[in-house]
Motif scaffolding. Sequence first.
Motif, PDB file in Angstrom:
ATOM      1  N   THR A  42      17.239  16.790   6.716  1.00 41.02           N
ATOM      2  CA  THR A  42      16.745  18.155   6.520  1.00 41.02           C
ATOM      3  C   THR A  42      17.524  19.108   7.402  1.00 41.02           C
ATOM      4  N   GLY A  46      20.214  22.366   6.524  1.00 41.69           N
ATOM      5  CA  GLY A  46      20.000  23.699   7.076  1.00 41.69           C
ATOM      6  C   GLY A  46      21.285  24.420   7.398  1.00 41.69           C
ATOM      7  N   THR A  47      22.430  23.756   7.279  1.00 39.97           N
ATOM      8  CA  THR A  47      23.696  24.435   7.534  1.00 39.97           C
ATOM      9  C   THR A  47      24.598  24.324   6.299  1.00 39.97           C
ATOM     10  N   TRP A  65      22.203  29.137   0.961  1.00 41.89           N
ATOM     11  CA  TRP A  65      21.843  28.597   2.281  1.00 41.89           C
ATOM     12  C   TRP A  65      20.319  28.589   2.384  1.00 41.89           C
ATOM     13  N   ARG A  66      19.781  27.414   2.581  1.00 43.82           N
ATOM     14  CA  ARG A  66      18.316  27.251   2.649  1.00 43.82           C
ATOM     15  C   ARG A  66      17.617  27.919   1.467  1.00 43.82           C
ATOM     16  N   GLY A 175      24.053  28.855   9.485  1.00 45.57           N
ATOM     17  CA  GLY A 175      22.881  28.085   9.931  1.00 45.57           C
ATOM     18  C   GLY A 175      23.114  27.402  11.258  1.00 45.57           C
TER      19      GLY A 175
END
Length: 175
Positions: A42, A46-47, A65-66, A175
């Motif tokens: 996870t 996130g990046t 991104w996310r 991120g």
Amino acid sequence: MAENSNNKRRDFLQLSTVTIGAVGTAAFIWPFLKSMNPAEDTIALGTTEVDVSQIEEGQSITVKWRGKPVFIRKRTKDEIDEAKTVNMSDLKDPEEDVDRVKKDEWLVLVGVCTHLGCVPLGQKLTDSKGEYNGWYCPCHGSHYDTSGRIRKGPAPENLAVPPYSFLNDTTIKIG
Ligand code: FES
């Protein structure tokens, strides 16, 4: 004497209950805490690393991104000049351009209008860029400038700048 031994027994029983209670609670909390720590995969999600070597001056790309669109724009000299010569007193959400970029030519923004969350236009060469030459949100008419700052319309804040860094001259890690 009998009362004394009864008291001791009661103390022992109480102590045992407290100990069992504490162990029981700890056993309950541990998996709960563990579930609150994000798994490593996870964290990795996130990046996002982006190769920007192919982006020409005046072009933008959108990456995810996310789950959100992130706009990466290689600004022209005129756009940079426009962004830097704005009076802070003209801004609804005053922020200097220098505080919104790490390198003048690269603008990185979360592409989500701060009014009600539409994705503003301005990424394609043929898109309307609004009255301030940045982005235009047609949902209710918010205009953003060449620094992604809100200039006109109902949006209350500038387009957000996500956390990012340059891994080298042509790779941006978001991120
Ligand atoms: S969501 Fe952008 S102006 Fe309303």
